[in-house]
Design a protein around this motif. Structure first.
Motif, PDB file in Angstrom:
ATOM      1  N   MET A 119      -3.554   6.385   7.217  1.00 49.30           N
ATOM      2  CA  MET A 119      -4.560   5.321   7.175  1.00 49.30           C
ATOM      3  C   MET A 119      -3.910   3.960   6.969  1.00 49.30           C
ATOM      4  O   MET A 119      -4.356   2.962   7.548  1.00 49.30           O
ATOM      5  CB  MET A 119      -5.567   5.601   6.065  1.00 49.30           C
ATOM      6  N   VAL A 120      -2.868   3.899   6.145  1.00 48.63           N
ATOM      7  CA  VAL A 120      -2.160   2.637   5.957  1.00 48.63           C
ATOM      8  C   VAL A 120      -1.559   2.175   7.279  1.00 48.63           C
ATOM      9  O   VAL A 120      -1.715   1.016   7.694  1.00 48.63           O
ATOM     10  CB  VAL A 120      -1.064   2.777   4.887  1.00 48.63           C
ATOM     11  N   ASP A 121      -0.871   3.065   7.973  1.00 42.32           N
ATOM     12  CA  ASP A 121      -0.231   2.698   9.233  1.00 42.32           C
ATOM     13  C   ASP A 121      -1.248   2.206  10.251  1.00 42.32           C
ATOM     14  O   ASP A 121      -1.015   1.209  10.954  1.00 42.32           O
ATOM     15  CB  ASP A 121       0.524   3.903   9.807  1.00 42.32           C
ATOM     16  N   ARG A 125      -1.805  12.628   0.310  1.00 39.87           N
ATOM     17  CA  ARG A 125      -0.777  11.647   0.644  1.00 39.87           C
ATOM     18  C   ARG A 125      -0.566  11.463   2.159  1.00 39.87           C
ATOM     19  O   ARG A 125      -0.482  10.321   2.634  1.00 39.87           O
ATOM     20  CB  ARG A 125       0.533  12.010  -0.052  1.00 39.87           C
ATOM     21  N   PRO A 126      -0.471  12.535   2.956  1.00 43.47           N
ATOM     22  CA  PRO A 126      -0.277  12.319   4.401  1.00 43.47           C
ATOM     23  C   PRO A 126      -1.405  11.521   5.050  1.00 43.47           C
ATOM     24  O   PRO A 126      -1.157  10.634   5.878  1.00 43.47           O
ATOM     25  CB  PRO A 126      -0.207  13.748   4.962  1.00 43.47           C
ATOM     26  N   ARG A 127      -2.638  11.815   4.673  1.00 47.02           N
ATOM     27  CA  ARG A 127      -3.762  11.072   5.244  1.00 47.02           C
ATOM     28  C   ARG A 127      -3.765   9.624   4.781  1.00 47.02           C
ATOM     29  O   ARG A 127      -4.123   8.715   5.542  1.00 47.02           O
ATOM     30  CB  ARG A 127      -5.085  11.744   4.861  1.00 47.02           C
ATOM     31  N   ALA A 137       0.825  -1.200   0.000  1.00 49.19           N
ATOM     32  CA  ALA A 137       0.000   0.000   0.000  1.00 49.19           C
ATOM     33  C   ALA A 137       0.866   1.259   0.000  1.00 49.19           C
ATOM     34  O   ALA A 137       0.562   2.233  -0.707  1.00 49.19           O
ATOM     35  CB  ALA A 137      -0.928   0.002   1.211  1.00 49.19           C
ATOM     36  N   SER A 138       1.938   1.255   0.774  1.00 49.69           N
ATOM     37  CA  SER A 138       2.813   2.428   0.836  1.00 49.69           C
ATOM     38  C   SER A 138       3.469   2.693  -0.509  1.00 49.69           C
ATOM     39  O   SER A 138       3.623   3.858  -0.925  1.00 49.69           O
ATOM     40  CB  SER A 138       3.872   2.237   1.919  1.00 49.69           C
ATOM     41  N   ALA A 139       3.870   1.628  -1.207  1.00 46.97           N
ATOM     42  CA  ALA A 139       4.466   1.803  -2.533  1.00 46.97           C
ATOM     43  C   ALA A 139       3.463   2.432  -3.485  1.00 46.97           C
ATOM     44  O   ALA A 139       3.814   3.283  -4.310  1.00 46.97           O
ATOM     45  CB  ALA A 139       4.952   0.459  -3.076  1.00 46.97           C
ATOM     46  N   GLY A 140       2.192   2.029  -3.379  1.00 48.94           N
ATOM     47  CA  GLY A 140       1.163   2.620  -4.219  1.00 48.94           C
ATOM     48  C   GLY A 140       0.954   4.093  -3.914  1.00 48.94           C
ATOM     49  O   GLY A 140       0.802   4.913  -4.829  1.00 48.94           O
ATOM     50  N   VAL A 141       0.954   4.441  -2.645  1.00 47.01           N
ATOM     51  CA  VAL A 141       0.817   5.845  -2.259  1.00 47.01           C
ATOM     52  C   VAL A 141       2.000   6.655  -2.782  1.00 47.01           C
ATOM     53  O   VAL A 141       1.842   7.769  -3.295  1.00 47.01           O
ATOM     54  CB  VAL A 141       0.699   5.975  -0.730  1.00 47.01           C
ATOM     55  N   ASP A 142       3.196   6.105  -2.664  1.00 50.01           N
ATOM     56  CA  ASP A 142       4.397   6.821  -3.115  1.00 50.01           C
ATOM     57  C   ASP A 142       4.391   7.055  -4.618  1.00 50.01           C
ATOM     58  O   ASP A 142       4.966   8.046  -5.098  1.00 50.01           O
ATOM     59  CB  ASP A 142       5.651   6.036  -2.727  1.00 50.01           C
ATOM     60  N   ARG A 193      -9.181  10.466  -7.180  1.00 48.10           N
ATOM     61  CA  ARG A 193      -9.275  11.256  -5.953  1.00 48.10           C
ATOM     62  C   ARG A 193     -10.619  11.035  -5.262  1.00 48.10           C
ATOM     63  O   ARG A 193     -10.692  10.928  -4.031  1.00 48.10           O
ATOM     64  CB  ARG A 193      -9.075  12.741  -6.266  1.00 48.10           C
ATOM     65  N   GLU A 194     -11.687  10.958  -6.039  1.00 48.35           N
ATOM     66  CA  GLU A 194     -13.007  10.727  -5.457  1.00 48.35           C
ATOM     67  C   GLU A 194     -13.069   9.382  -4.744  1.00 48.35           C
ATOM     68  O   GLU A 194     -13.640   9.272  -3.657  1.00 48.35           O
ATOM     69  CB  GLU A 194     -14.073  10.793  -6.549  1.00 48.35           C
ATOM     70  N   ARG A 195     -12.478   8.362  -5.361  1.00 48.83           N
ATOM     71  CA  ARG A 195     -12.493   7.043  -4.737  1.00 48.83           C
ATOM     72  C   ARG A 195     -11.682   7.041  -3.447  1.00 48.83           C
ATOM     73  O   ARG A 195     -12.082   6.457  -2.437  1.00 48.83           O
ATOM     74  CB  ARG A 195     -11.936   5.991  -5.703  1.00 48.83           C
ATOM     75  N   LEU A 196     -10.528   7.700  -3.463  1.00 45.89           N
ATOM     76  CA  LEU A 196      -9.695   7.751  -2.251  1.00 45.89           C
ATOM     77  C   LEU A 196     -10.367   8.576  -1.162  1.00 45.89           C
ATOM     78  O   LEU A 196     -10.337   8.208   0.027  1.00 45.89           O
ATOM     79  CB  LEU A 196      -8.323   8.331  -2.590  1.00 45.89           C
ATOM     80  N   ALA A 197     -10.996   9.678  -1.556  1.00 49.99           N
ATOM     81  CA  ALA A 197     -11.677  10.514  -0.575  1.00 49.99           C
ATOM     82  C   ALA A 197     -12.814   9.748   0.100  1.00 49.99           C
ATOM     83  O   ALA A 197     -13.058   9.883   1.313  1.00 49.99           O
ATOM     84  CB  ALA A 197     -12.201  11.777  -1.235  1.00 49.99           C
ATOM     85  N   ALA A 198     -13.508   8.938  -0.681  1.00 55.13           N
ATOM     86  CA  ALA A 198     -14.618   8.153  -0.111  1.00 55.13           C
ATOM     87  C   ALA A 198     -14.106   7.182   0.942  1.00 55.13           C
ATOM     88  O   ALA A 198     -14.785   6.938   1.954  1.00 55.13           O
ATOM     89  CB  ALA A 198     -15.342   7.405  -1.234  1.00 55.13           C
ATOM     90  N   ILE A 199     -12.927   6.626   0.722  1.00 50.32           N
ATOM     91  CA  ILE A 199     -12.355   5.693   1.694  1.00 50.32           C
ATOM     92  C   ILE A 199     -11.848   6.441   2.923  1.00 50.32           C
ATOM     93  O   ILE A 199     -12.086   6.026   4.071  1.00 50.32           O
ATOM     94  CB  ILE A 199     -11.210   4.881   1.055  1.00 50.32           C
TER      95      ILE A 199
END
Length: 367
Positions: free
Chosen positions: A235-237, A229-231, A214-219, A359-365
């Motif tokens: 959330m991953v952690d 990105r910070p949020r 997940a972190s690699a995907g965020v990066d 962005r919409e999908r990530l915001a929903a999560i």
């Protein structure tokens, strides 16, 4: 992640492959001459997708079987061998429609005098039309039927494969690929094992693997996602802290989607492109495939999601799908292997519209 699969579909996806580089064109010609020396070729058309493999549909004019094949060449022979091995194992262990591997090997075996590297794979050409182009145009009932089919397919894969770790799946690295065994064994799945490939971590600790994946995907997300990105990292952690340490590891077909399928009406006739498989807990696979089937094409994903999960539950109980799995699924789908933002929907969204979708999908999560 933006169009038809690397495998063959109907003629609407194909174009004359005369624009291929001389090296690519010669490799395809060499494979045809090697595997079908006496058969007259009436047409060859390139499937204009994929940046790691060259895929060409070859049609013959002598009336013999098969009337057409798909020829793939690529720089990584072992990756093609893995795809062939997995496809044959899926055919042996499930009733899912996949293309039969007919031939394959290193390109150097065709012309031993050259320094050509990489490999080739020849498969049967399946019937049907590209589901990526037609899914969004179908009525709601047909879409739900197909979503249920994808849910069942994923559950069948989860039932059919088990691994002893999490990470990339490949053919065992004990020397050269045994293509003869691969192509003659009725079920060569025992040749598959979790192994270290590229940047993907291999471990028996599930939270560690999810954290890395997940972190690699965020990066990899481009600057347009910097404010999220910070949020996402937080959330991953937090999410991995509550995960089980060693859930069952099964096949994670990260690109199982309508864009890699052929269909006739409501019937899926072929599931294509099994390259670069992973091994992971089943809940992550549910999150990823559900995203690519249900969220990717329509604005109201609820009915599709219910149909998808019903199809899965017809085969095996639905596993837990925590939010960290859903986050990992979205970030892993938002950028392709070359770092380019993927294009959802059909007709495909591009540029700012594509970024807005992810962005919409990530915001929903996150919310």
């Amino acid at each position: 992640m933006s169009g038809p699969s690397d495998d063959a579909s109907d003629d609407s996806d194909a174009s004359d492959d005369s624009d291929a580089s001389d090296e690519e064109f010669d490799a395809i010609s060499a494979v045809i001459a090697r595997e079908f020396p006496t058969r007259p070729v009436t047409d060859r058309s390139s499937v204009a997708t994929g940046n790691r493999k060259r895929t060409v549909v070859v049609r013959f004019g002598d009336g013999s079987d098969p009337p057409a094949v798909v020829v793939q060449t690529g720089p990584n022979e072992r990756a093609l061998a893995t795809e062939a091995t997995l496809t044959r194992a899926i055919a042996a262990r499930t009733d899912l429609p996949v293309a039969q591997a007919l031939a394959g090997g290193p390109l150097s075996s065709i012309d031993e005098t050259s320094e050509t590297s990489g490999g080739y794979l020849v498969t049967e050409r399946q019937s049907g039309t590209d589901l990526h182009e037609q899914f969004a145009t179908l009525d709601a009932s047909s879409q739900q039927t197909l979503a249920q089919t994808f849910g069942r397919a994923l559950a069948c894969l989860h039932e059919a494969f088990r691994f002893d770790a999490y990470g990339s799946v490949g053919v065992e690295r004990d020397g050269a690929v045994d293509w003869h065994r691969l192509l003659t064994d009725s079920d060569p799945g025992s040749m598959l094992a979790v192994e270290a490939v590229d940047h993907v971590v291999v471990t028996t600790d599930w939270p560690t693997w999810v954290q890395s994946y997940a972190s690699a995907g965020v990066d990899r997300l481009p600057p347009a996602f910097d404010d999220l990105r910070p949020r996402l990292r937080t959330m991953v952690d937090a999410g991995v802290a509550s995960l089980p340490s060693s859930p069952v590891s099964t096949l994670y077909p990260w690109d199982l989607r309508p864009g890699n399928a052929l269909a006739e009406g409501e019937t899926v006739t072929a599931l294509l492109d099994w390259g670069e498989p992973l091994a992971a807990a089943p809940g992550l696979g549910v999150a990823k495939v559900e995203h690519l089937v249900c969220d990717w094409y329509v604005t109201d994903a609820g009915p599709l999601r219910r149909a998808f999960r019903a199809g899965y539950a017809d085969v095996r109980p639905l596993p837990p799908v925590p939010d960290v799995y859903r986050l990992a699924a979205v970030v892993a789908s938002a950028v392709d292997g070359e770092g380019v933002v993927t294009r959802p929907r059909y007709p495909e969204r591009t540029g700012e519209a594509a970024v807005a979708f992810h962005r919409e999908r990530l915001a929903a999560i996150l919310d």
